[in-house]
Design an enzyme around this catalytic site. Structure first.
Site, PDB file in Angstrom:
ATOM      1  N   ASP A 169      -6.573   7.163  -5.628  1.00  0.00           N
ATOM      2  CA  ASP A 169      -6.114   7.202  -7.016  1.00  0.00           C
ATOM      3  C   ASP A 169      -7.082   6.455  -7.938  1.00  0.00           C
ATOM      4  O   ASP A 169      -6.866   6.376  -9.146  1.00  0.00           O
ATOM      5  CB  ASP A 169      -4.664   6.722  -7.163  1.00  0.00           C
ATOM      6  CG  ASP A 169      -4.453   5.310  -6.659  1.00  0.00           C
ATOM      7  OD1 ASP A 169      -5.418   4.681  -6.192  1.00  0.00           O
ATOM      8  OD2 ASP A 169      -3.297   4.831  -6.739  1.00  0.00           O
ATOM      9  N   SER A 170      -8.194   5.972  -7.366  1.00  0.00           N
ATOM     10  CA  SER A 170      -9.324   5.527  -8.203  1.00  0.00           C
ATOM     11  C   SER A 170      -9.784   6.709  -9.058  1.00  0.00           C
ATOM     12  O   SER A 170     -10.479   6.525 -10.065  1.00  0.00           O
ATOM     13  CB  SER A 170     -10.483   5.014  -7.334  1.00  0.00           C
ATOM     14  OG  SER A 170     -10.790   5.945  -6.315  1.00  0.00           O
TER      15      SER A 170
ATOM     16  N   ASP B  10      -4.039   9.355  -1.647  1.00  0.00           N
ATOM     17  CA  ASP B  10      -3.201   8.238  -2.093  1.00  0.00           C
ATOM     18  C   ASP B  10      -1.867   8.724  -2.644  1.00  0.00           C
ATOM     19  O   ASP B  10      -1.818   9.668  -3.438  1.00  0.00           O
ATOM     20  CB  ASP B  10      -3.919   7.469  -3.222  1.00  0.00           C
ATOM     21  CG  ASP B  10      -4.703   6.281  -2.706  1.00  0.00           C
ATOM     22  OD1 ASP B  10      -4.328   5.718  -1.657  1.00  0.00           O
ATOM     23  OD2 ASP B  10      -5.689   5.907  -3.358  1.00  0.00           O
TER      24      ASP B  10
ATOM     25  N   LYS C 203      -2.084   7.562   2.024  1.00  0.00           N
ATOM     26  CA  LYS C 203      -2.275   6.100   1.984  1.00  0.00           C
ATOM     27  C   LYS C 203      -1.286   5.528   0.982  1.00  0.00           C
ATOM     28  O   LYS C 203      -1.070   6.111  -0.081  1.00  0.00           O
ATOM     29  CB  LYS C 203      -3.708   5.760   1.596  1.00  0.00           C
ATOM     30  CG  LYS C 203      -3.957   4.256   1.470  1.00  0.00           C
ATOM     31  CD  LYS C 203      -5.432   3.917   1.454  1.00  0.00           C
ATOM     32  CE  LYS C 203      -6.146   4.142   0.157  1.00  0.00           C
ATOM     33  NZ  LYS C 203      -5.588   3.410  -1.010  1.00  0.00           N
TER      34      LYS C 203
ATOM     35  N   GLU D  50       0.111   1.678  -0.804  1.00  0.00           N
ATOM     36  CA  GLU D  50      -0.230   0.269  -1.017  1.00  0.00           C
ATOM     37  C   GLU D  50       0.967  -0.629  -0.712  1.00  0.00           C
ATOM     38  O   GLU D  50       2.047  -0.454  -1.278  1.00  0.00           O
ATOM     39  CB  GLU D  50      -0.671   0.060  -2.472  1.00  0.00           C
ATOM     40  CG  GLU D  50      -1.972   0.749  -2.797  1.00  0.00           C
ATOM     41  CD  GLU D  50      -2.486   0.420  -4.199  1.00  0.00           C
ATOM     42  OE1 GLU D  50      -1.951  -0.497  -4.864  1.00  0.00           O
ATOM     43  OE2 GLU D  50      -3.438   1.096  -4.630  1.00  0.00           O
TER      44      GLU D  50
ATOM     45  N   GLU E 262      -8.507  -4.393   1.008  1.00  0.00           N
ATOM     46  CA  GLU E 262      -9.291  -4.434  -0.233  1.00  0.00           C
ATOM     47  C   GLU E 262      -9.342  -5.869  -0.764  1.00  0.00           C
ATOM     48  O   GLU E 262      -8.302  -6.520  -0.947  1.00  0.00           O
ATOM     49  CB  GLU E 262      -8.662  -3.505  -1.286  1.00  0.00           C
ATOM     50  CG  GLU E 262      -9.414  -3.562  -2.613  1.00  0.00           C
ATOM     51  CD  GLU E 262      -9.176  -2.376  -3.528  1.00  0.00           C
ATOM     52  OE1 GLU E 262      -8.401  -1.468  -3.170  1.00  0.00           O
ATOM     53  OE2 GLU E 262      -9.776  -2.362  -4.617  1.00  0.00           O
TER      54      GLU E 262
HETATM   55  O1  KIV Z   1      -8.190   4.671  -4.713  1.00  0.00           O
HETATM   56  C1  KIV Z   1      -9.144   4.381  -3.980  1.00  0.00           C
HETATM   57  O2  KIV Z   1     -10.258   4.886  -4.131  1.00  0.00           O
HETATM   58  C2  KIV Z   1      -8.921   3.413  -2.937  1.00  0.00           C
HETATM   59  C3  KIV Z   1     -10.141   2.844  -2.275  1.00  0.00           C
HETATM   60  C4  KIV Z   1     -10.706   1.804  -3.153  1.00  0.00           C
HETATM   61  C5  KIV Z   1      -9.841   2.314  -0.930  1.00  0.00           C
HETATM   62  O3  KIV Z   1      -7.818   3.067  -2.646  1.00  0.00           O
END
Ligand code: KIV
Length: 263
Positions: free
Chosen positions: A45-46, A84, A112, A114, A181
């Site tokens: 989600d970056s 994410d 993924k 958090e 992270e």
């Molecule tokens: O959103 C993302 O790109 C991430 C990475 C920084 C691990 O969670």
């Protein structure tokens, strides 16, 4: 090379092979990274910051994630495709399973999330529904507003204990890997040696089982971010600017640089 699965990623830790993971948000980047042999591609989600222009990841919607997961999946990567779960889309078990299913329908092979013990019921429910989960501990970008910035975790004793307990809980729940992270290098090393699943670090020292970077950071595509944990290996932004300016000048001087007529 055959298709990489969560089992392949887990086996890499058992064999002592380091895991080099990168983010991908679209078809061409996914193809290039896959051709380079990257075994795990994350539609992170970056996306919100590096592609969509949001100030942080809390603005990314499930629809935006689906759109980009579909684009990456169209590259049919050999790499494991992880996506994410976006902010506030896994607040309870039902929501979490529903969101994870939407991402897998879009093409993700794992998701993924958090957090550790706080989201353990959601993690277990997603895994029980047949979707593999990668954990994410340390600095949690979806909590950046509450935390007031991106700070290294694990410097204080209570943070170290919490990180260990969260990592144990995720591993016991059946997560196939954990992203660490901005975790202090000593704590990341300790977690990596105590859990049986791979740790994949970003700003967490060299002793994690693997490393992950936001690809545009590695390639120097975003010069307006000044990151401590990554030194770009290419100055793509500068190179693009130069090439574009040269081409613009060539057009303006009626001497355009030849380009192929078609693909
Ligand atoms: O959103 C993302 O790109 C991430 C990475 C920084 C691990 O969670």
């Amino acid at each position: 090379m055959s298709k990489i699965t969560t089992e392949t990623i887990r086996a890499m830790k058992s064999r002592g092979e380091k895991i080099a993971a990168l983010t991908a948000y679209d078809f061409p980047m996914a193809r290039l990274l896959d051709d380079a042999g990257i075994p795990l591609l994350l539609v992170g989600d970056s996306l919100g910051m590096v592609v969509l222009g949001y100030p942080d990841t809390t603005h990314v919607t499930i629809e935006e994630m689906e759109h980009h997961v579909r684009a990456v999946a169209r590259a049919k990567p050999k790499a494991l495709l992880v996506a994410d779960l976006p902010y506030r889309t896994y607040e309870n078990v039902d929501m979490a399973v529903k969101t994870a299913k939407r991402l897998t329908l879009a093409g993700a092979e794992a998701v993924k999330a958090e957090g550790g013990r706080v989201i353990l019921d959601q993690v277990k429910a997603i895994i029980a529904s047949g979707i593999p989960v990668c954990g994410h501990l340390g600095m949690l970008p979806q909590h950046v507003l509450e935390e007031g910035g991106y700070h290294v975790k694990g410097k204080q004793e209570h943070e170290q204990q919490a990180l260990m307990a969260d990592a144990d809980a995720l591993a016991n729940a059946g997560a196939f890997a954990i992203v660490l992270e901005l975790v202090s290098a000593v704590v990341a090393a300790e977690i990596s040696s105590r859990v049986p699943i791979p740790t994949i670090g970003i700003g967490a020292g060299k002793d994690c089982d693997g490393q992950i970077l936001v690809t545009p950071d590695l390639l120097g595509m975003l010069p307006w971010y000044n990151l401590k944990h990554v030194k770009p290996k290419l100055n793509a932004a500068e190179q693009m600017r130069t090439v574009v300016q040269q081409w613009k000048s060539s057009v303006e001087s009626r001497d355009p640089v030849p380009v192929p007529a078609s693909r």
